[in-house]
Design a protein around this motif. Structure first.
Motif: not given
Lengths: 117, 115
Positions: A105, B36, B46
């Motif tokens: 991420t 996102y 995120f």
């Protein structure tokens, strides 16, 4: 924990001048990314670092853009000389960068808004 | 080459109604998919991601996304929209290139939730 830091937040320059942007990633993040986001478009990856090595820079205009991450922590993106079409927001992101994980991420900084006159 | 498509520039929905923001993708290997959100003058935040497993992924702020392999889609959903959900939403995919996973973002969808 502190997020991704970027400076400056805003920059106005004239065409043909040079400019530099700085990014400090989240502590412990091995991967660092620079993106260009033109108004009305999605972020375009310019360069991706793994520690201090370049993973991908296929979309970096190398005749005028350069980036470095010498100690594998913070990074600088430079434009020299700037063109009108370089006006955009430059985003820096970082991720843990565990090798081989596509699910890594990204965490983004607030960006630097560049205006080239 | 990997790609991401967000077919709608803008989605309008009334507060309290369900919302869907569409995303389709193309990758050469296994898809790693992300959503996102970007608020004005802010960086991207995120929301959620799909790596493997359950096709329905739950994320932040009540959002969820459904992975559909046959349709190569990863649509973002929320059962009841809030005015504060109004923002830019970006779908992203990571695909293998030269031994590393490289991200690609869609062009974004502006979500407007009307009171």
């Amino acid at each position: 924990e502190a997020g991704v830091a970027q400076s400056p937040r805003y920059k106005i320059i004239e065409k043909r001048q040079s400019v530099a942007f700085w990014c400090n990633p989240i502590s412990g993040h091995a991967t660092l990314y620079w993106y260009q986001q033109i108004l009305g478009q999605g972020p375009k990856l310019l360069i991706q670092f793994q520690n201090n090595g370049v993973v991908d820079d296929s979309q970096l205009p190398k005749d005028r853009f350069s980036a470095e991450r010498l100690k594998g922590v913070d990074s600088t993106l430079k434009i020299q000389p700037a063109k009108l079409e370089d006006s955009a927001v430059y985003l820096c992101a970082s991720s843990l960068g565990t090798s081989g994980l596509g699910g890594d991420t990204q965490y983004f900084g607030p960006g630097t808004r560049l205006t080239v006159l | 080459a990997q790609s991401v498509a967000q077919p709608e520039d803008q989605v309008n929905v009334a507060e309290g109604n369900p919302l869907t923001v569409k995303c389709t993708y193309s990758v050469s290997g296994n898809p790693y998919l992300f959503w996102y959100v970007q608020y004005p003058n802010r960086g991207l935040q995120f929301l959620l991601k799909y790596i493997t497993g359950d096709n329905l992924v739950k994320g932040s702020y009540g959002f969820e996304a459904e992975f559909n392999k046959s349709q190569t889609s990863f649509h973002l959903k929320k059962p009841s929209a809030l005015v504060s959900d109004s923002a830019l939403y970006f779908c992203a995919v990571r695909d293998i290139k030269g031994g590393s996973y490289i991200p690609t973002f869609g062009r974004g969808t502006s979500l407007i939730v009307h009171p």
